[in-house]
Design an enzyme around this catalytic site. Structure first.
Site, PDB file in Angstrom:
ATOM      1  N   ASP A 413      -0.188  -8.924  -1.963  1.00  0.00           N
ATOM      2  CA  ASP A 413       0.831  -7.942  -2.325  1.00  0.00           C
ATOM      3  C   ASP A 413       2.192  -8.615  -2.133  1.00  0.00           C
ATOM      4  O   ASP A 413       2.285  -9.672  -1.516  1.00  0.00           O
ATOM      5  CB  ASP A 413       0.675  -6.722  -1.405  1.00  0.00           C
ATOM      6  CG  ASP A 413       1.721  -5.667  -1.670  1.00  0.00           C
ATOM      7  OD1 ASP A 413       2.050  -5.449  -2.840  1.00  0.00           O
ATOM      8  OD2 ASP A 413       2.215  -5.073  -0.699  1.00  0.00           O
ATOM      9  N   THR A 883       1.620  -7.003  -7.680  1.00  0.00           N
ATOM     10  CA  THR A 883       2.662  -6.116  -7.163  1.00  0.00           C
ATOM     11  C   THR A 883       2.938  -4.992  -8.149  1.00  0.00           C
ATOM     12  O   THR A 883       2.729  -5.135  -9.359  1.00  0.00           O
ATOM     13  CB  THR A 883       3.962  -6.903  -6.891  1.00  0.00           C
ATOM     14  OG1 THR A 883       4.986  -6.006  -6.470  1.00  0.00           O
ATOM     15  CG2 THR A 883       4.430  -7.661  -8.120  1.00  0.00           C
TER      16      THR A 883
END
Length: 1410
Positions: A413, A883
């Site tokens: 992430d 993301t």
């Protein structure tokens, strides 16, 4: 017929009703039933609040544990062999003796399981006996009871700082507005407070809630583990229904804060609570080594079968060669002899019993013990401990430590993982004018460069704060001199809730408020914006009619929106958990408003003379100011970008100075300074639900729009001149992922207008703006110009890696608002589709907005992220970042963290249809293949068994891929996964933007399953849970987004940089140790078993043994068991420092170089060779002598022990005192046991007898000669191979081991040599094109070739001033900046690498475009 149909219809209706009720839970009060009528209570079927996380009880432990252990194939195998030995025809040992090994192994495992379960039992007991107050009908009061006595339908009273015992529906709060505040740190790790509301209809009570009068029926959903949703309704006696949701539910494990008392009814208890349903405990996975080991065990079973078959056939042939039955061949009762075939079958079973230890019985339990030791050392590594957060690494999965050393792909992430999730206000644009906040930028850079201690940090803050914020109470410095630590309860066990009354934080020296570190709080204002804000603030008081009303309103409204449009709670620094609901009294400023007006009129000309035209470009950076103290005049820092800006600032400064020199007339700055410093007696803490909200409130505070207090009905803001404005809150529309915005509806205290302030994602807000101006063309043009400029600024912010938010407003008339409010109330009261209706009403209100401005917030990179990513990539690991952020923001973060390199060719694929997507993938793949031929044939071993392609054959690291969520959707739905993988395999980094949690998990599963590689996912938020669970290894970061990612993970770290040592050092060590230990166990057992097998050729394949049974059993259980365990826990083939400095060493584990099929076969061959030497050297020595069987077997047993231990010594790279002592003790134990056993055993194994064997042989010189010479001959080939491998063509691991041996001062030189050789051999061909990267981050223009093509590129292709630069409408790869749109759009030149412009993505070589 009709009656039958009617009956069927009735039955159908009943079934439907039953089905409907099955999905709902109906709860009534327990009070009418009491203890006597408990059997009539419908709530009795629901779980009690007693929790039990133990597996066993005293009665069930033995059968249940044995049953669980039989899930392992090896245990069943050994029990079967032990039982087989009880059959007289085939037994090889004494039946009782054969049971001992498996009993000992299972007993060790059972003891370990019992100890773990006992610890769980103690914790359960502690939690179940915690106290809480439950309403008693008999005593008409709340009485204290244990948590385990709480039942569904009970009324529970909670007090401030008390932990909630069950999931409770809130019916009463001591707060007048029916609000109760929760801290959910025990549940999700978040330290910020959450608001919970009393159920509608109960909040307006003036008296204390009386449980006995409660007659409603509660209908809600069945227990589930979703922490964010809950719905149901309450049916009153008059059948009126009132809806409720998660905002009305108090969850077990949370802590009551800022609320004196609260009362609720228990909805879910015990194991049905959401907290317990989420508590899955440690995860158990099978590692890759274990999977490989299980295959090799089957190979060993095959080998055992062959050896037993040889023994059976040999025995049949042996007995068949006798013309008469030999004397030892005894007939049965009928005088019949066993046929040779049947004798051979019996011998087959006997040989299985004899050679059973070919399968290592103790291997599984040894692996478990080794992994526990490895986890202990990882957990206690101080380098993986975060001192600031007081968090060590957590190893939640105990079974996959070695997988950390074999990772090939990392999926990460971005927000909170690569970045800190500390949102820092960086710059903003208001009314189309950009304010760069250069001084704030300088403060952040200084703070980043210096490792500040408390004293220096305080000085720095004192230096950079604007004058109006300098004079703070003593509490200010006390609370901000160092980074704030996370709350202690965030580290509490998830199921634990170890306190019923958690200690309040009021007396703690350090504030525990989330998102309030100095770097987030202390924003330095921009001098130009500050002056405009002050002018606008005076306009609010109607002092200056000369200022353009629209502009002043925009500036004031912009900062009012920042201060108001949020859910931030206000508390003081002295009482960080005590809400401020009443504005503090204001001290008089000492300067009249008329005087302010006069000063402003005199300075008006000066302010207007400065060049603050709205046409100023975003790249012109205004000078900010700084002051050492409140008495000194402002000093303009020499940091302007051009002379005009500087001269403008200096002219303004001169005029300001002139104004300040007039006797008796303070300057404008002094007026505001005086007003601000004297008005509020204290400093405030802001408790926000997200770091973005906190950053915007602190930004507003920097410009003296200070959020002073908040209640559900009102919010008070202090203006720059000291005036307090109290807005009535009419409605708050919270943020959700569908609308991507939040709004607050307020009544303005001065104009009495109803105003909607909205903030949200630019992609959404820009589409909701009102472009028409009701016939006013000039205003319409002005609004359009502001929108265009703001969009340009937003694009610039995104390219700079900033998170962007748009701020807008809307003025409503009273009638429209009342109509909307009625719809809203209906939606809130709805039972069905409530969430959809609420979203629909919110969307109906948030239209035709007026744009005020936009903000750019920086999510700062964590320390050590670039270095970690570079090291991991050097280690051969491919990194994908998944993301949800905007593409431009994500790409820029990717460059700053070195995920993408300046010399990389970056392909960007954004499309909305399958055909275009497929053609783009084909074009890109074709172009990549020209530069790198990666389709290599798979290697095969011995022509039959393929091995996985080695990581060292990975593609040349020159390509990067950027792809968005919409394109991912098309790829998954259109079956283009293979093409994506083919392209991604050629790229060293892949960046997926706008990815949903589902996208993340699908990408991870795709790569793991299709490429058959080891994957690791790392994230910090709830949206990363599915990705973490989909990977082979999941790592959670215990950051600012709560603990859901941690709870779903196998390992939890607090900083991304810890991943470097976790993988490169601990991962490498764990894999190397365990792989060597497993292969050593196989070697040891095969080597020892073969001694018995060779003996069969000399004993007529009778299944007898030349070694005593007890010594055979103890050989594996005790004499050779401890050294491998210590080896598996303590051995270090290369030092940690060298592993970190040479990340390439990690490829050893990625390629499974230590333990694979080839190494297993070589080890088996070596074991056969060593067993031949250990058997035939003594055999040839004692040939033609008259020694007995045990006198022949004892030297062989001793020699094999020494050989096996010396083999272990050869494998050890790190010697500790403990290992040396263990080796010596193993040999000593063998001799001591043999001496005692041989002396004491007069007739242990009739007819043979081991009596006094060892004692006699210790007097024989031949015995000592054999013990010296045989191990040397056995180990000589292995030693020679080690020596030759170290001399000729040494691997990188061997070179690193040699580097470790040289003195410290020479190690740097040697490592540098190794690195330079590696770089020379692996230099990429594309990187030699020689083009240079573009300029610094802050100086980009479209001339540099910013070819950034995305979904909206076609829509904006006609715009002349587009920041994306020229592009072709064709779906093609776009060459360098000289190529005009439409020319050569579909073809690529052969000199591709040098022909692409290095400005793409600011720095990349190329882009794929749409």
């Amino acid at each position: 017929m009709d009656t039958q149909n009617e009956e069927l219809e009735k039955r159908g209706k009943v079934r439907k009703r039953k089905k409907k009720n099955e999905n709902k839970r109906v709860i009534i009060s327990n009070l009418p039933f009491g203890s006597k009528k408990w059997k009539e209570n419908p709530n009795r079927y629901y779980d009690s609040n007693e929790i039990k996380t133990t597996k066993y009880s005293i009665l069930t432990f033995l059968p249940k544990n044995i049953y669980e252990q039989f899930h392992r194939f090896a245990n069943i195998y050994f029990v079967f062999i032990a039982l087989l030995n009880f059959v007289p025809v085939v037994n090889a040992f004494q039946p009782e003796v054969s049971v001992i090994p498996i009993c000992i192994i299972m007993a060790i495992t059972a003891i370990k399981d019992a100890w773990e379960d006992f610890r769980r039992y103690k914790l359960d007991k502690e939690i179940n006996h915690m106290g809480c107050y439950i309403y008693s009908r008999e005593e008409h009061a709340y009485v204290e009871k244990c948590w385990k006595d709480v039942r569904v339908g009970d009324f529970v009273q909670l007090q401030c700082n008390e932990t909630i015992p069950a999931d409770i529906l809130l019916l009463y709060s001591s707060d007048q507005k029916g609000i109760c505040h929760l801290e959910t740190a025990n549940l999700d790790g978040e330290t910020n407070l959450k608001q919970r509301q009393v159920v509608m209809g109960f909040s307006s009570q003036d008296t204390v809630f009386e449980p006995e009068f409660f007659q409603n029926t509660i209908v809600c959903e069945m227990p589930n583990n979703d922490l964010s949703t809950f719905k149901g309704y309450m049916e009153q006696p008059n059948h009126e229904q009132v809806g409720f949701n998660i905002e009305n539910l108090l969850l077990r494990g949370c802590t009551i804060r800022n609320t004196e008392a609260a009362v609720g009814i228990v909805i879910y208890a015990g194991h049905e609570t959401k907290a317990m349903l989420n508590n899955r405990g440690p995860r158990y996975k099978r590692s890759r080594i274990e999977q490989r080991m299980n295959m090799d065990i089957f190979l060993c079973v095959g080998l055992l079968f062959v050896m037993c078959l040889v023994g059976a056939i040999g025995h049949g042939i042996w007995t068949g060669n006798f013309s008469e039955h030999p004397p030892y061949d005894v007939p049965d009762s009928n005088g019949n002899f066993v046929s040779p075939v049947l004798a051979g079958f019996y011998m087959f079973l006997t040989m299985i019993i004899l050679l059973q230890i070919l399968i290592p019985v103790s291997l599984y339990v040894s692996i478990e013990l080794v992994k526990l030791g490895q986890v202990f050392f990882i957990h206690n590594d101080l380098d993986l401990y975060d001192e600031e957060a007081d968090l060590p690494i957590q190893c939640r999965a105990l079974t996959i430590t070695e997988d950390l050393g074999q990772i090939q792909y990392i999926f990460s992430d971005k927000t909170g993982t690569l970045t800190e999730n500390k949102m820092v206000f960086r710059r903003c644009t208001v009314d189309g004018i950009e304010f760069s906040h250069q001084e704030n930028d300088r403060r952040l850079k200084i703070q980043k460069e210096l490792d500040l201690d408390n004293e220096d940090f305080a000085k720095l803050q004192h230096f950079t704060l604007p004058p109006m914020n300098l004079e703070r109470p003593a509490t200010y410095l006390h609370n901000t001199v160092r980074p704030l630590r996370r709350c202690q309860s965030a580290r509490a066990r998830f199921q634990g809730h170890k306190r019923s009354r958690s200690v309040g934080r009021r007396d703690s020296n350090q504030s525990q408020v989330a998102f309030s570190s100095p770097i987030e709080k202390d924003v330095t204002p921009d001098s130009r914006l500050l002056r405009r804000v002050r002018e606008a603030a005076l306009q609010t008081e109607s002092f200056s009619p000369f200022i353009h009303m629209k502009t002043s309103t925009s500036f004031t409204d912009f900062f009012l929106a920042l201060a108001i449009c949020n859910t931030v709670l206000v508390s003081t620094t002295t009482e960080p958990r005590q809400r401020v609901t009443i504005p503090p009294p204001i001290k008089p400023s000492g300067i009249t408003l008329e005087k302010i007006h006069q000063i402003f009129q005199r300075l008006k000309l000066a302010s207007l003379s400065q060049s603050f035209s709205s046409s100023q470009s975003s790249s012109q950076l205004g000078a900010s100011f700084s002051a050492k103290n409140t008495e000194e005049p402002l000093e303009v820092l020499e940091s302007c970008d051009d002379e005009n800006d500087c001269s403008a600032s200096s002219r303004g400064q001169e005029l300001q100075d002139q104004g300040s020199t007039d006797i008796g007339t303070p300057s404008l700055d002094e007026v505001f300074r005086s007003a601000t410093n004297s008005s509020l007696p204290t400093d405030f803490c802001y408790e926000a639900e997200s770091p973005d909200e906190a950053a915007l409130v602190y930004a507003a505070q920097a410009y003296s729009f200070i959020l002073v207090s908040r209640t559900p009905e009102q919010v008070t803001v202090q203006l720059p001149q000291g005036t307090l404005l109290t807005f009535d809150i009419l409605c708050t529309l919270g943020f959700d992922s569908v609308r991507k915005r939040m709004s607050v509806v307020v009544r303005h205290p001065l104009t009495k207008e109803i105003v909607v302030y909205t903030k949200g994602a630019d992609s959404v807000i820009m589409d909701l703006l009102d472009d028409s101006a009701k016939g006013d063309i000039s205003t319409e043009r002005r609004l359009k110009r502001i929108k265009e400029r703001t969009q340009k600024h937003l694009d610039y912010y995104a390219r700079d890696g900033l998170r962007t938010l748009c701020i807008a407003k809307k003025v409503l008339n009273e009638d429209d608002f009342q109509k909307w409010a009625n719809f809203r109330r209906e939606a809130e009261a709805a039972i069905d589709n409530r969430e959809e209706l609420l979203i629909e009403t919110a969307q109906h209100l948030e239209t035709k907005l007026t744009l005020l401005g936009a903000t750019g917030i920086e999510d700062r990179l964590q320390d050590g992220v670039p270095d970690t990513l570079v090291s991991l990539r050097e280690a051969g690991i491919k990194i994908w970042v998944l993301t949800g952020d905007k593409q431009e923001t994500a790409v820029n973060i990717a460059y700053s963290c070195k995920l993408l390199n300046q010399r990389d060719t970056v392909f960007t694929i954004n499309t909305e249809n399958k055909e275009t997507c497929e053609s783009l993938l084909n074009l890109t793949l074709e172009e990549v293949k020209k530069n790198y031929e990666y389709d290599k044939p798979q290697r095969k071993l011995f022509g039959i068994i393929p091995t996985s392609p080695s990581v060292s054959e990975a593609p040349s690291p020159d390509f990067g891929l950027v792809i968005d969520g919409q394109t991912l959707n098309i790829i998954f739905q259109g079956g283009l996964e293979e093409k994506l993988l083919a392209l991604a395999r050629c790229c060293r980094s892949v960046l997926c933007c706008r990815a949903t949690p589902l996208h993340k998990s699908m990408v991870v599963k795709l790569v793991r399953r299709q490429l058959k590689v080891m994957t690791l996912s790392i994230g910090d938020g709830a949206n990363d849970v599915s990705m973490i669970q989909a990977a082979d290894v999941g790592i959670g970061i215990s950051g600012q987004e709560g603990m859901q990612a941690v709870m779903a993970s196998d390992f939890a770290i607090s900083r991304f940089k810890h991943l470097k040592k976790l993988l490169l050092v601990h991962g490498h060590w764990c894999y190397t140790r365990l792989a060597k230990m497993v292969i050593y166990f196989f070697y040891k057992n095969v080597c020892y078993v073969n001694l018995l097998f060779w003996y069969q050729f000399f004993c007529g394949f009778s299944g007898s043994s030349m070694v005593d049974y007890w010594q055979m059993i103890f050989f594996n259980l005790f004499f050779t068991s401890v050294p491998p365990l210590l080896f598996g826990v303590l051995d270090k083939d290369v030092s940690a420092e060298t592993l970190l400095r040479l990340p390439e060493l990690y490829k050893n584990g990625q390629n499974s170089e230590i333990y694979n099929l080839s190494t297993f076969i070589i080890t088996m061959l070596d074991a056969f060779y060593q067993s031949l030497i250990c058997f035939f050297v003594p055999y040839l020595t004692y040939k033609d002598s008259d020694i007995d069987v045990f006198s022949f077997g004892n030297p062989i047993n001793t020699i094999s022990l020494l050989t096996i231990l010396l083999h272990q010594a050869l494998e050890m790279k790190t010697w500790t005192v403990l290992q040396l002592v263990t080796m010596i003790c193993s040999v000593a134990l063998y001799f001591i046991f043999s001496l005692i056993y041989n002396a004491a055993c007069l007739a242990c194994n009739p007819p043979t007898n081991p009596y006094w064997i060892m004692e006699r042989q210790l007097k024989d010189p031949i015995f000592y000669f054999l013990c010296l010479i045989t191990p040397v001959i056995a180990l000589l080939p292995r030693f020679l191979i080690f020596a030759l491998r170290g001399t000729f063509g040494a691997s990188l691991i061997l070179k690193a081991q040699q580097v470790d041996k040289v003195p410290k001062e020479q190690q740097d030189v040697e490592i540098q040599k190794l690195r330079s050789r590696k770089e020379a051999t692996s230099r990429a061909p594309v990187a030699s094109s020689g083009a240079s990267a573009s300029g610094p981050l802050g100086r980009r223009t479209h001339e540099e070739g910013y070819y950034f093509f995305n979904r909206w590129a076609e829509e904006e292709s006609a715009a002349a001033d587009s920041s994306a630069g020229p592009f072709s409408g064709n779906h093609s790869l776009v060459p360098s900046g000289e190529t005009a749109p439409g020319q050569d759009g579909g073809k690529l030149t052969k000199d591709y690498p040098s022909n692409f412009n290095y400005g793409s993505h600011r720095r990349s070589v190329s882009s794929v475009t749409l």
